[in-house]
Structures are given as structure tokens and as C-alpha cells.
Design a protein around this motif. Sequence first.
Motif, PDB file in Angstrom:
ATOM      1  N   VAL A 155       8.654  12.226 -19.417  1.00 32.54           N
ATOM      2  CA  VAL A 155      10.051  12.444 -20.047  1.00 32.54           C
ATOM      3  C   VAL A 155      11.093  11.968 -19.210  1.00 32.54           C
ATOM      4  CG1 VAL A 155      11.597  14.450 -20.758  1.00 32.54           C
ATOM      5  CG2 VAL A 155       9.337  14.374 -21.626  1.00 32.54           C
ATOM      6  N   LYS A 156      11.098  12.055 -17.973  1.00 32.22           N
ATOM      7  CA  LYS A 156      11.895  11.576 -16.735  1.00 32.22           C
ATOM      8  C   LYS A 156      12.003  10.157 -17.118  1.00 32.22           C
ATOM      9  CE  LYS A 156      10.639  10.539 -12.841  1.00 32.22           C
ATOM     10  NZ  LYS A 156       9.828  10.912 -11.340  1.00 32.22           N
ATOM     11  N   LYS A 157      11.090   9.534 -17.229  1.00 29.36           N
ATOM     12  CA  LYS A 157      11.030   7.957 -17.223  1.00 29.36           C
ATOM     13  C   LYS A 157      11.782   7.506 -18.443  1.00 29.36           C
ATOM     14  CE  LYS A 157       7.055   6.876 -14.505  1.00 29.36           C
ATOM     15  NZ  LYS A 157       5.532   6.510 -14.536  1.00 29.36           N
ATOM     16  N   ALA A 158      11.453   8.228 -19.624  1.00 28.77           N
ATOM     17  CA  ALA A 158      12.271   7.770 -20.956  1.00 28.77           C
ATOM     18  C   ALA A 158      13.361   7.910 -20.740  1.00 28.77           C
ATOM     19  CB  ALA A 158      11.458   8.614 -21.959  1.00 28.77           C
ATOM     20  N   LEU A 159      14.157   8.834 -20.056  1.00 27.07           N
ATOM     21  CA  LEU A 159      15.531   8.900 -20.025  1.00 27.07           C
ATOM     22  C   LEU A 159      16.176   8.056 -19.108  1.00 27.07           C
ATOM     23  CD1 LEU A 159      16.062  12.853 -19.565  1.00 27.07           C
ATOM     24  CD2 LEU A 159      16.121  11.316 -21.431  1.00 27.07           C
ATOM     25  N   SER A 160      15.387   6.817 -18.374  1.00 30.86           N
ATOM     26  CA  SER A 160      16.085   5.990 -18.014  1.00 30.86           C
ATOM     27  C   SER A 160      16.554   4.886 -19.096  1.00 30.86           C
ATOM     28  CB  SER A 160      15.589   5.221 -16.792  1.00 30.86           C
ATOM     29  OG  SER A 160      14.282   4.894 -17.079  1.00 30.86           O
ATOM     30  N   SER A 161      16.290   5.083 -20.196  1.00 33.18           N
ATOM     31  CA  SER A 161      16.765   4.152 -21.447  1.00 33.18           C
ATOM     32  C   SER A 161      17.041   5.130 -22.357  1.00 33.18           C
ATOM     33  CB  SER A 161      15.660   3.075 -21.899  1.00 33.18           C
ATOM     34  OG  SER A 161      14.433   3.811 -21.857  1.00 33.18           O
ATOM     35  N   LEU A 168      13.608   4.634  -2.785  1.00 35.03           N
ATOM     36  CA  LEU A 168      13.296   6.076  -3.495  1.00 35.03           C
ATOM     37  C   LEU A 168      11.890   5.929  -4.252  1.00 35.03           C
ATOM     38  CD1 LEU A 168      14.187   9.088  -3.333  1.00 35.03           C
ATOM     39  CD2 LEU A 168      15.555   8.425  -5.497  1.00 35.03           C
ATOM     40  N   GLY A 169      10.920   6.320  -3.552  1.00 30.52           N
ATOM     41  CA  GLY A 169       9.704   6.223  -4.553  1.00 30.52           C
ATOM     42  C   GLY A 169       9.280   7.454  -5.096  1.00 30.52           C
ATOM     43  N   GLY A 170       7.895   7.896  -4.962  1.00 33.39           N
ATOM     44  CA  GLY A 170       7.544   9.066  -5.687  1.00 33.39           C
ATOM     45  C   GLY A 170       7.571  10.328  -4.765  1.00 33.39           C
ATOM     46  N   LEU A 202       0.980  -1.252  -0.073  1.00 34.00           N
ATOM     47  CA  LEU A 202       0.099  -0.019   0.100  1.00 34.00           C
ATOM     48  C   LEU A 202       1.008   1.324  -0.094  1.00 34.00           C
ATOM     49  CD1 LEU A 202      -3.048   1.109   0.213  1.00 34.00           C
ATOM     50  CD2 LEU A 202      -2.726   0.820   2.710  1.00 34.00           C
ATOM     51  N   GLY A 203       1.301   1.694  -1.151  1.00 32.66           N
ATOM     52  CA  GLY A 203       2.284   2.824  -1.355  1.00 32.66           C
ATOM     53  C   GLY A 203       1.592   4.334  -1.155  1.00 32.66           C
ATOM     54  N   THR A 204       2.529   5.198  -1.076  1.00 33.38           N
ATOM     55  CA  THR A 204       2.216   6.626  -0.990  1.00 33.38           C
ATOM     56  C   THR A 204       1.606   7.003  -2.478  1.00 33.38           C
ATOM     57  OG1 THR A 204       3.873   6.854   0.456  1.00 33.38           O
ATOM     58  CG2 THR A 204       3.027   8.942  -0.393  1.00 33.38           C
ATOM     59  N   THR A 205       2.572   6.545  -3.388  1.00 35.54           N
ATOM     60  CA  THR A 205       1.996   7.085  -4.861  1.00 35.54           C
ATOM     61  C   THR A 205       1.263   5.599  -5.396  1.00 35.54           C
ATOM     62  OG1 THR A 205       4.457   7.914  -4.787  1.00 35.54           O
ATOM     63  CG2 THR A 205       3.075   8.026  -6.663  1.00 35.54           C
ATOM     64  N   ASN A 206       1.875   4.568  -5.490  1.00 33.35           N
ATOM     65  CA  ASN A 206       1.353   3.275  -6.120  1.00 33.35           C
ATOM     66  C   ASN A 206       1.208   2.267  -5.209  1.00 33.35           C
ATOM     67  OD1 ASN A 206       1.684   4.483  -9.042  1.00 33.35           O
ATOM     68  ND2 ASN A 206       3.582   4.380  -8.553  1.00 33.35           N
ATOM     69  N   SER A 207       0.233   1.318  -5.492  1.00 34.22           N
ATOM     70  CA  SER A 207       0.037   0.207  -4.663  1.00 34.22           C
ATOM     71  C   SER A 207      -0.061  -0.901  -5.647  1.00 34.22           C
ATOM     72  CB  SER A 207      -1.253   0.393  -3.943  1.00 34.22           C
ATOM     73  OG  SER A 207      -1.433   1.473  -2.884  1.00 34.22           O
ATOM     74  N   GLY A 244      10.711  10.917  -6.323  1.00 30.25           N
ATOM     75  CA  GLY A 244      10.407  11.411  -7.762  1.00 30.25           C
ATOM     76  C   GLY A 244       9.878  12.512  -8.025  1.00 30.25           C
ATOM     77  N   ASP A 245       8.715  12.691  -7.246  1.00 31.95           N
ATOM     78  CA  ASP A 245       7.913  13.939  -7.474  1.00 31.95           C
ATOM     79  C   ASP A 245       8.656  15.321  -7.576  1.00 31.95           C
ATOM     80  OD1 ASP A 245       5.869  12.162  -7.351  1.00 31.95           O
ATOM     81  OD2 ASP A 245       5.153  12.764  -5.396  1.00 31.95           O
ATOM     82  N   ASP A 246       9.733  15.330  -6.752  1.00 32.67           N
ATOM     83  CA  ASP A 246      10.618  16.312  -6.522  1.00 32.67           C
ATOM     84  C   ASP A 246      11.331  16.596  -8.077  1.00 32.67           C
ATOM     85  OD1 ASP A 246      10.198  17.196  -3.916  1.00 32.67           O
ATOM     86  OD2 ASP A 246      10.784  15.265  -3.317  1.00 32.67           O
TER      87      ASP A 246
HETATM   88  P1  ADP Z   1       5.728   5.011  -3.770  1.00 29.81           P
HETATM   89  O1  ADP Z   1       6.606   3.902  -3.078  1.00 29.81           O
HETATM   90  O2  ADP Z   1       5.944   6.218  -3.298  1.00 29.81           O
HETATM   91  O3  ADP Z   1       4.308   4.636  -4.123  1.00 29.81           O
HETATM   92  P2  ADP Z   1       6.981   3.862  -6.353  1.00 29.81           P
HETATM   93  O4  ADP Z   1       7.948   3.204  -5.741  1.00 29.81           O
HETATM   94  O5  ADP Z   1       6.061   3.439  -7.151  1.00 29.81           O
HETATM   95  O6  ADP Z   1       6.470   4.961  -5.160  1.00 29.81           O
HETATM   96  O7  ADP Z   1       7.879   5.258  -7.288  1.00 29.81           O
HETATM   97  C1  ADP Z   1       7.152   5.996  -7.938  1.00 29.81           C
HETATM   98  C2  ADP Z   1       8.158   7.103  -8.533  1.00 29.81           C
HETATM   99  O8  ADP Z   1       9.074   6.187  -9.437  1.00 29.81           O
HETATM  100  C3  ADP Z   1       7.385   8.258  -9.374  1.00 29.81           C
HETATM  101  O9  ADP Z   1       7.852   9.323  -9.133  1.00 29.81           O
HETATM  102  C4  ADP Z   1       7.868   7.656 -10.857  1.00 29.81           C
HETATM  103  O10 ADP Z   1       7.969   8.904 -11.691  1.00 29.81           O
HETATM  104  C5  ADP Z   1       9.158   7.144 -10.604  1.00 29.81           C
HETATM  105  N1  ADP Z   1       9.844   6.362 -11.570  1.00 29.81           N
HETATM  106  C6  ADP Z   1       9.055   5.162 -12.109  1.00 29.81           C
HETATM  107  N2  ADP Z   1       9.523   4.817 -13.328  1.00 29.81           N
HETATM  108  C7  ADP Z   1      10.881   5.680 -13.429  1.00 29.81           C
HETATM  109  C8  ADP Z   1      11.898   5.640 -14.271  1.00 29.81           C
HETATM  110  N3  ADP Z   1      11.965   4.746 -15.386  1.00 29.81           N
HETATM  111  N4  ADP Z   1      12.895   6.426 -14.261  1.00 29.81           N
HETATM  112  C9  ADP Z   1      12.731   7.485 -13.077  1.00 29.81           C
HETATM  113  N5  ADP Z   1      11.610   7.326 -12.440  1.00 29.81           N
HETATM  114  C10 ADP Z   1      10.799   6.507 -12.252  1.00 29.81           C
END
Ligand code: ADP
Length: 617
Positions: A275-281, A210-212, A24-29, A240-242
Amino acid sequence: MAKISIDLTSGTIEKEKSVIGIDLGTTNSLIASINPTDRSPYCLGTDDGSIVPSAIHFSASDILVGHEAIAKMVESPENSIYSVKRLMGKSYDDLEKHMSFFNYDIIDTGEEQLVKVKIDGKQFTPIELSSYVLKELKALAEKKLDQKVNKVVISVPAYFNDAQRQATRDAGKLAGLDVLRIINEPTAASLAYGIGLNQEEQKTVAVYDLGGGTFDVSILRIQNGIFEVLSTNGDTFLGGDDIDQAIVQHWINEKSINLNTSSDRQKLRLVAERVKKALSSEDSHEAQTELNGEKYIFTLNTAQLNSIAKPLIDKTIKCCKEALQDAEINSSEIDEVVLVGGSTRLRQVKKAVQEMFNTSTINDSLNPDEVVALGTAIEADILAGNRKDILLLDVTPLSLGIETLGGLMDVIIPRNSKIPNQVKRQYTTSIDGQVNMKVNVFQGERELVADNRSLGEFELKGIPAMPAGLPKIEVGFMLDADGILKVSATELRSGVHQEVALKPQYGLTDKEIEEMLLASLSNAEKDMEARSLIEAKTEAEQLIYGTEKFIKDNPDLLKEEHVNEIRGYLTKISQAIDAKNKDSIVQYSDELNAYTRSFAEKAMDKAIGSALKGKKV
Ligand code: ADP
Ligand code: MG
């Protein structure tokens, strides 16, 4: 061998059922299950993947959860709820500093009370809001597995306190779930990588998550299947939100844009995240969108992202250093690192973590979004008794005790005690004729309670008036499998049942407290049942080993018929162990002991005899 599961909540033996774990995550579950053929965990998903955004949208007609709620966030942000996890078990005072973070209306329901959220004139507790997310996950799992789902394990951050854990458990209950256990997220992540599944293994692990919206790092010591949290550190407003916000700011500066509506702000934030996500590849990425009715093209490359993300990553590394310091170990003592959370996909994060811990064993092969959920499913599988010989025990990271005369901390359950745990201690009054006694409960390692964390207090009323020192007041501490503490007090001399009014830190009602007390009583008892089975089994295994040795060492004492008789008992004991039948294990062990007693005595006489023979008188 037939597999029999023990239901830890009811203590009954049951047929194998599907077991479920929830992150049960802050951003995603996410919700995960176990493949019954090879016992590997997997996430249950929708067409959009396994992630269910922890977002809730209230429209005029219904409540949307997950991706549908995210889609509505741009058009009506004020009816969209996110980051509910941040509100769990919190009072308005706790959150005051961070109010600007929330777009929705958080209301102050009074000092020391749990906050509520106001949506469209209606009030909701964070527990209710979380239960909507859990209900969605439950429905998803039931659809995918084509069966009812109700027994689950839910994960929480290692730093969650009792109020937050209880709130999570209550959200589960409200969603129609039977929460078998609340497990720490770093423990779950380690389990997903198989760390700790081997009881012999001893390891020190750093879990970097490191989550959202949140960052945390935990240092765990794993020993004999026990996960001990040596330290945790982090920042509950860093993630990641930051980075998304910083990218938005970068573009705003670059193009001198004025963002006037919160809907445009949301829109650009989502573009930044994509765009950020796309940059991991990729090394550079562009996206277009319409703002203020105008079309814009935004680009970002790896070098730009790296410099945007650097301050944030530096902060996380500083937290890692502090965590090591608190755990009193240095980085070379870390055997493995586990990466958790979507943001660890950033290539730069991996590099920084690798440098920090200077270890080659970085566990990043699993999907970092799924790791925690996968681990919760493994824990659920263990609790269901589907994995032989593994019993996960947690330990309490801080000592628990009460205040005694002079504001001293009297530790009742010391830190590192295994949980579940139960300790009783007797106290007495200090004043003649004292009829009330205050029990102040604290957590921490310091000598003075003023330096420790207050968990709550209650008053034992109606002690019969007696000279000081005469009443016998028994204070009981019970720490259940989730790390939730229940405290009771009874005056033993009068034998009268006393009513105890517990006033915990966060304004729970008397009824809720009563429910908590009852729930914990039944849980602790059943967990003890499971434990006593394991204890009986361990003892019986020692008996088997000892008896085999006895047969081998004493061929002259035992006739063939005796050996056969003994072997018969050993077989019965082994069968009882396989059937996980505690009563039979104990019964056959006793019978074997009774049968072998006379032989043991003879062997003893013989041993003494030979010892005497060797002695020079
Ligand atoms: P939480 O634990 O807070 O619920 P998550 O572990 O699901 O969060 O992480 C969500 C975060 O991961 C978001 O900020 C999202 O933008 C970031 N994220 C997901 N995929 C990528 C990626 N390929 N590159 C960078 N950040 C990513
Ligand atoms: Mg997470």
C-alpha cells in the motif's frame, strides 16, 4: 584505436570481457553490466525485475534465495534469513542492543569473535550467508549474459570499517568471484549520474540513501577524479521497514486487531509495504487480506502516510544537518544531491531533501533501487581499462597510525592520503634488552590513542637483546585499494625474519590473517603497476608537449632531419601510450631525451649567451 584492457588484479593485458558490478544491499541486491556499444550501465534482471531480495530460506531439501525466499518468509520465518549485511564483520557485543530485530538465532561464539547464525541446528557465518546471495546474482548474470562471470566490483556503505569490508570481500571469494574492488555506495551512486567522470570537475555532493532498514547520508568532495568522503551520518536502524511497521500499527489501532502469530504479522507487514508503494503514485489505496481466518480491508491515504512517515523523515534531516556540520560546510556549498534507495520514492522525502539542501540539482532521474548497482558497473568498467584516462582514486577519510610512548598517536598515513598507499617508518626500543615490541594500530585524528579507534594490535617477538635505542624496527602500513589496512613490523639490524602475530579487533584466525596479508600484498603491487603506467603516461605527455614547444622555439638550432628524427620518437611514444605499454613509453622517452640532450645544451648556451649580452658588466 584498438582498445586494450588491463586486468588490475593480475596486471596483464586482456581482451575485453564483461565487467560486472554488484550492490549487495541490506534488503535488496542487484547486479549490473555495461553495454559494450555505448558503455552505458544496465541492471540484469529476472521476470520479477532487477531486484533480488537479500533473503535466504533454508528448507529441508535446499536453499532458496531472493523472491522465492521472501515467499517462504510468511510460512516459516525462523528458517528465513534477512538483513545479513547488518551482521557482516560484527561481534555479538556489537549487536547485543539490536537482537530483538532478528527473528533468527544469532549465536555468541565468544568475546570479540564474529557472530554466527544457527539455522536448523547448523551454524553459518554471515560471510557464508552473504555468499549465497552473491552466488544467486552470479548465476543470474551468467544466464543473462550467456558467459562466465567472475570479475566484479562490490559496493559497501561508506561507514563500513575494515572488518566489514574484508567480510564482504571474503563473501565474494566464497561465491567464486574475483572481487576487483570494494567501492563506497555513495561513490557508486555519484558515478551512475556521471559525477566525477570528468577529471577537471570539482564538486561537493550529498548522497541521501534511504533504503529498507538503513539510512545514510554522505558528503563527498570530488576533485581530479578523487572521491573524498568528507563525512557520513545516518542510522543503521531507520528505513522503509519502519514506515511499514508504523502503518501496521496504525491499522491495528484503527481496527483493534490482535495479531497472534508471526506469520500474520509478516503478512500484514507485506500488505502495508504494498500500500505504501502504491501511494507514491496514487492518493489513496486499499488492500484486503485474511488474518486470524478473518477477512480485512485496509486503506491508507497520502495525508495519513505523510503523518506516519514524518518523524522518520525528520530524523533523516537531522542526520543531514550533522553531516554538513562534520564536513564543516553549509548547505549552500552542496552542488548536487543524489537520491538513492527505494524509500526516496516517497514524495515527501524528495520534498524534505530539496528543502534541506536548497539546491535545484537533485539527481533522481535514475531508478533509486538501481543507482548504486549501475555505478558499481561503471567502476568495474573503469578498472577493466575500458574507459580511457579515468583512474578512480579514493582517499582515506581518517588518519592511521600506531601508539608510541606515552599513549600518543603517531600518524603513519595521514587522512586524505590517496589509496592504495604504503608508508614505512622506523622505530626503536625504549628499554635495554627489550625483546618484544607491541604495535597498537589506531584510526583517528586525536593526539592520544585513547581517543581514537583501535583497529588491532600485534607483537613483534624475538628482537635480539640490545641496549635501548639500538634496534631498528621498521613498521610498514599498507592501505590497499579497498581501504583495507595491513601492518607489518621487521627488526632491520638483526636481519632475521620475524614472525608477526596480528590480533585484529574481530577474532580472525592466524591463517585468515596470513591470507589477508598475502592478498593485500599482491593487490597493492598490481594496483601500483596500473598507477605507474599512468604516471609514465603523464610524464611522457609532458615530454611530448615540451618537445613540440622546443621545436617551435628553436628553428635555428634544428635542421629538418633533426626535426624528423625527433618527430619519429614522438610518434613511437604516442603509440606506446595508446598501447598502454609502460616499458615502451619509458624506453622511447629515454631515447628521445638522449637524442635531444645536445640540442637542449646548445639552446641553453644560447639563452645564457643572450642573457649575458643584455647584461651590463
Ligand atoms: P536496501 O538498500 O536496504 O537494500 P532498497 O534501496 O532496495 O533497500 O529500498 C528498499 C525499501 O524501499 C523498502 O523499504 C521498500 O518498501 C521501499 N520502497 C520501494 N519502492 C517504494 C515506493 N514506491 N514508495 C515508498 N517506498 C518504497
Ligand atoms: Mg541500498
